[in-house]
Each structure stands twice: as C-alpha cells, then as structure tokens.
Design an enzyme around this catalytic site. Structure first.
Site, mmCIF file in Angstrom:
data_model
loop_
_atom_site.group_PDB
_atom_site.id
_atom_site.type_symbol
_atom_site.label_atom_id
_atom_site.label_comp_id
_atom_site.label_asym_id
_atom_site.label_seq_id
_atom_site.Cartn_x
_atom_site.Cartn_y
_atom_site.Cartn_z
ATOM 1 N N ARG A 124 8.441 24.710 49.349
ATOM 2 C CA ARG A 124 9.365 25.763 48.908
ATOM 3 C C ARG A 124 9.284 25.973 47.392
ATOM 4 O O ARG A 124 8.970 25.036 46.653
ATOM 5 C CB ARG A 124 10.790 25.411 49.368
ATOM 6 C CG ARG A 124 10.867 25.373 50.896
ATOM 7 C CD ARG A 124 12.225 24.977 51.404
ATOM 8 N NE ARG A 124 13.235 25.946 51.048
ATOM 9 C CZ ARG A 124 14.539 25.770 51.255
ATOM 10 N NH1 ARG A 124 14.966 24.642 51.806
ATOM 11 N NH2 ARG A 124 15.400 26.686 50.912
ATOM 12 N N SER A 167 20.408 33.769 44.326
ATOM 13 C CA SER A 167 20.389 32.419 44.894
ATOM 14 C C SER A 167 21.491 31.569 44.266
ATOM 15 O O SER A 167 21.503 31.345 43.056
ATOM 16 C CB SER A 167 19.022 31.762 44.647
ATOM 17 O OG SER A 167 19.120 30.371 44.802
ATOM 18 N N GLN A 169 21.823 28.510 44.662
ATOM 19 C CA GLN A 169 21.237 27.237 44.227
ATOM 20 C C GLN A 169 20.770 27.346 42.775
ATOM 21 O O GLN A 169 20.986 26.441 41.969
ATOM 22 C CB GLN A 169 20.083 26.854 45.143
ATOM 23 C CG GLN A 169 20.554 26.605 46.576
ATOM 24 C CD GLN A 169 19.424 26.267 47.522
ATOM 25 O OE1 GLN A 169 18.259 26.373 47.177
ATOM 26 N NE2 GLN A 169 19.773 25.868 48.725
ATOM 27 N N ASP A 312 22.202 32.510 55.801
ATOM 28 C CA ASP A 312 21.837 31.457 56.767
ATOM 29 C C ASP A 312 22.100 31.877 58.216
ATOM 30 O O ASP A 312 21.655 31.204 59.151
ATOM 31 C CB ASP A 312 22.581 30.160 56.445
ATOM 32 C CG ASP A 312 22.100 29.563 55.123
ATOM 33 O OD1 ASP A 312 20.965 29.859 54.704
ATOM 34 O OD2 ASP A 312 22.869 28.812 54.496
ATOM 35 N N LYS A 339 12.833 29.725 53.212
ATOM 36 C CA LYS A 339 13.847 28.750 53.656
ATOM 37 C C LYS A 339 13.133 27.551 54.291
ATOM 38 O O LYS A 339 11.950 27.347 54.071
ATOM 39 C CB LYS A 339 14.821 29.429 54.625
ATOM 40 C CG LYS A 339 15.670 30.513 53.959
ATOM 41 C CD LYS A 339 16.594 29.923 52.907
ATOM 42 C CE LYS A 339 17.418 30.980 52.209
ATOM 43 N NZ LYS A 339 18.171 30.457 51.077
ATOM 44 N N ARG A 343 11.634 32.017 57.904
ATOM 45 C CA ARG A 343 12.572 32.403 58.977
ATOM 46 C C ARG A 343 12.378 33.829 59.483
ATOM 47 O O ARG A 343 12.970 34.193 60.497
ATOM 48 C CB ARG A 343 14.023 32.185 58.528
ATOM 49 C CG ARG A 343 14.401 30.728 58.517
ATOM 50 C CD ARG A 343 15.879 30.489 58.243
ATOM 51 N NE ARG A 343 16.133 29.051 58.195
ATOM 52 C CZ ARG A 343 17.126 28.496 57.537
ATOM 53 N NH1 ARG A 343 17.978 29.244 56.853
ATOM 54 N NH2 ARG A 343 17.270 27.183 57.554
ATOM 55 N N ARG A 385 18.305 25.832 61.668
ATOM 56 C CA ARG A 385 18.944 27.113 62.033
ATOM 57 C C ARG A 385 18.203 27.781 63.196
ATOM 58 O O ARG A 385 18.812 28.447 64.026
ATOM 59 C CB ARG A 385 18.994 28.064 60.838
ATOM 60 C CG ARG A 385 19.690 27.471 59.622
ATOM 61 C CD ARG A 385 21.123 27.949 59.456
ATOM 62 N NE ARG A 385 21.774 27.214 58.380
ATOM 63 C CZ ARG A 385 22.870 26.486 58.507
ATOM 64 N NH1 ARG A 385 23.490 26.370 59.664
ATOM 65 N NH2 ARG A 385 23.381 25.835 57.478
#
Ligand code: S3P
Length: 431
Positions: A124, A167, A169, A312, A339, A343, A385
């Site tokens: 990532r 983001s 994060q 998410d 992710k 995804r 997920r």
C-alpha cells in the site's frame, strides 16, 4: 495478510434474517484511544474497545514503545509513558491506520523507528504519508514508496499542509506530528474525512480547531481521558444490510459520527427503510440504535463527494446495488484500489462469483441489479471487508455457497461468523 490457516466457510441462504445485535467497538476510535492515551500524561480506561487484529497491532506497537496496556475483556487500561523507547521495530500487521498514524506519532516524539507490516500492507502507498510530514521537517523514508517506513528524529516546524488525497489517516499523521512542532500546523483536506482524531485530541486538551476542511493545531501536551468506544457502524453495516435484504435487524449503540454515516445516505437513496432510536452522546461521539426493515431496493448513483463517509462500506453498497432494481453507478472511489485489497477489482469479482453483474470502472463500479443472486464460491482475497460482504451476499442468495480465507474477518470483527449464525453479542475467539 499472513495466512495462519485458510478457512473455507460455508454459508447457507436464509429466508429471513432477524435479530438484535451488539456490535464490537469502533476500529478507528479504538486505534486512536490507545495511541493518543499512550502518549498522554496519566492513565485512561477504554471501554468497549475493539480487540480485532488491527487494533491489537496498535496495542503491541505502543507497548513496544514503552506504554503499559492491560486488557481485561473489552476494557483496556492505558498508562502513558513519559519517555518512549527509540530504535524500535514496529510491526503494524495488516493495519494501514496503525502504520500511517504511528509514522506521524513517531516523527512528533523524536522516535527512531522502522514500521513494517504484512504483504498487503507492504503493497500500500506510504509516500503519501512521508511527503506531508517532510513539509514539517520530519525525516521519514519509505522503501520505494512503501513499507518498511523509517522515521528518524528531526526538529519539526509547523506549516500549512494541503493534502491531495481525502484520507483521515494522512490528516491524523500530520496532526500528531503537529502536536510537537514549533509554531502552528494546519492541514487542509480535499474533502471532509472522519474526524475522530480531532475530537479525541480536543477532549485530551490539545490546542486544535477545525473550520470546514482545514484543521489547525498548536504544540500541546495531552492529558489521558477515558473513552467509551461506540459500536462500529462499519461492522453494523453488514447486519443493517441483512435487515434490508431479509427481514428486520436492530443494531445497538452504533457510532453516528456524521463523518461516518454515509451508509445511511446510501440507504436513503436505495430506498432502505430504517429508523434511528434512542440517540445519545457518549465520549464526544453521537450514538444510536439503528432499526432496518426489509425493503425494495432501487438503483443509485454515488459520486466522489459521497465517498469519504462511506469508504469502507462501498463493497457492501455495491452488493446492495446488485440486489436492487435498475443500473447503479459508483464513481470517484479510486481510493478503493489501495485498501487491504484492490477493492474495486475484488468487490466486482466477489459479486460476479455470487452471480451478480458488477463491472469495474477506473474509479468505481457499474452494477446491473438482478434482485436475486444465485450464490457460489467466493474468495475473500484476504480482505476482511470483502469476506464479510460476501457473507451477506450468500445469506441473501438463492443457494448460498462458501468463502475462502474467511478468517481474515478477525482484522476488524472477531466473532463475526458467530454473531451471524447465533445473533447477539460477539468478540474474541475465531472469526
Ligand atoms: C481510517 C480511515 C480510512 C478507512 C480505514 C480507517 C482511519 O482510510 O478506510 O479503514 O481510522 O483513519 P483513509 O483515511 O486512508 O481513507
């Protein structure tokens, strides 16, 4: 994620799905409650903490840095350390939140550290956290833009940081570094993302204020605060979706922070019948019980501005679109590609394995709803997920089927399958 074992989980279809559910604590809030209190003066008690693998990675990293953390059931007692260990190797496991927030934390605390993770986390992007931190003077190096990430002590000076990616994060990493920087640090995000960091830092006495998409922070010392973690709306979402597809579900004490409730916006557009009962405020975060009833779903369109508050939940929303009448389009969701798995690809493949029609676009999906899906064998791609979304799809399908690599649910929701099969409350033990 490193495979300890690979569980193939069989899921049978159900005519109805009903029940009352006490979901585990919020992952984002638990990470922050552990990390920030470990860097604060005093001792904090965190109740209803999530003990999933991701939050345990944060716990182990903070212990490696010298914090004392005792665990009793879902209650954690975190004692901040006045002096951090340095020259440490921090294993972030599968957790992007641990790695990105800790990079900012270590830069702020003058800690020499190597942060590493599993195969998924190592693929990532990490330059996106190193770049804004280096604007403050931090010495953060990545390995060709990825983990391992190396942080070395360097004096930090506050500045204006303009993020190019929405983001939470990245925003949180900058704010954590800004806590110790000389002068003031401001971070502006392209779209509003989850604000648990801002709320918790304010509750811990930080000099922080937000106006729209810009948050400014000054050098501050944090005081430990007790946190009661609300149930995670991202975990509740699977049970809410089952209510909409198959019956009636009540999810209790779910966090309703407005930066996280995009799933309800999607429900409004899909035509899902739901209501929110007994709203409360607990630990600076709104909570409530969410009742969802079987509904006729119709196609929707979601664009970039909808994405951050449901980031998410998008694999699950794509699945609901596959059960809806009409053609749905989801765009502006390119972040899904970086992710725990890509995804966009894995959601489209998972829905196709169930017999649905979901076509990948560069930044989202085109979905032709079918109302009924056949079921089948689904791969989790070791992404929690995807595995949990597949379980919802199989329960609502005609024939059911199985999920390969189902154990990865433990990253965010230990006991997921037990709750799915038995109803009620679940945490700890197998996925
Ligand atoms: C998180 C932020 C989101 C989300 C992740 C948890 C957090 O990531 O996908 O599961 O706790 O800050 P980004 O902020 O990178 O979009």
């Amino acid at each position: 994620m490193k495979l300890k074992q690979s569980i193939e989980k069989t899921i049978r279809p159900r005519d109805t799905f009903e029940g009352e559910f006490e979901l585990p604590g919020d992952k984002s809030v638990t990470h922050r409650a552990i990390m920030f209190n470990a860097g604060a003066e005093g001792t904090a008690v965190i109740t209803n903490a999530l003990l999933g693998e991701d939050c345990m990675s944060t716990c182990q990293c903070m212990r490696a840095l010298g914090a004392q953390i005792d665990i009793d059931g879902t209650t954690l007692c975190v004692q901040g350390t006045p002096r951090f260990r340095t020259g440490v190797n921090l294993n972030c496991g599968n957790s992007g939140t641990t790695m990105r927030l800790l990079t900012g934390f270590c830069a702020g605390k003058n800690i020499e550290a190597k942060l590493f993770g599993d195969e998924s986390l190592s693929s990532r992007p990490m330059a996106r956290v190193a770049a804004p931190l280096s604007l403050l003077g931090a010495d953060v190096r990545t390995t060709d833009g990825h983990a391992p990430v190396y942080v070395s002590p360097a004096p930090l000076k506050g500045t204006e940081v303009e993020l190019s990616v929405a983001s939470a994060q990245l925003k949180s990493a900058v704010l954590l570094a800004g806590l110790s920087a000389e002068g003031r640090t401001a971070v502006t995000e392209p779209q509003k993302t989850r604000d648990h960091t801002e709320r918790l830092l304010a509750a811990m006495g930080a000099d922080i204020r937000t106006e729209g998409r810009r948050t400014e922070i000054g050098r501050s010392r944090l005081k430990a605060v007790n946190v009661r973690v609300p149930a995670d709306i991202s975990s509740a979402a699977y049970f809410m979706a089952l209510g909409a597809l198959k019956g009636r579900t009540l999810c209790k004490n779910v966090g309703l922070n407005p930066t996280r409730t995009g799933i309800l916006t999607a429900f409004d557009r899909l035509g899902v019948r739901y209501s929110i009962l007994s709203r409360q405020v607990s630990g600076g975060e709104e909570t409530g019980d969410i009742l969802v009833e079987k509904s006729d779903l119709h196609a929707i369109s979601l664009t970039a501005e909808d994405v951050p508050s449901m980031i998410d939940e998008l694999p699950l929303i794509a699945l609901l679109c596959a059960f809806a009448e009409g053609e749905s389009r989801i765009s502006g969701a390119g972040e899904l590609r970086v992710k725990e798995s890509d995804r966009i690809r894995t959601s489209a493949e998972m829905i196709a394995s169930l017999g649905g029609i979901c076509i990948e676009t560069e930044d989202g999906f085109f979905i032709r709803g079918k109302k009924k899906l056949r079921g089948g064998e689904v791969d989790s791609y070791l992404d929690h997920r995807i595995a949990m979304t597949a379980a919802v799809g199989l329960i609502a399908s005609e024939r059911g089927g199985s999920i390969r690599g189902a154990e990865c649910c433990a990253v965010s929701f230990p006991g997921f399958f037990r709750m799915l099969e038995g109803g009620g409350r679940a945490q700890g033990g197998e996925a």
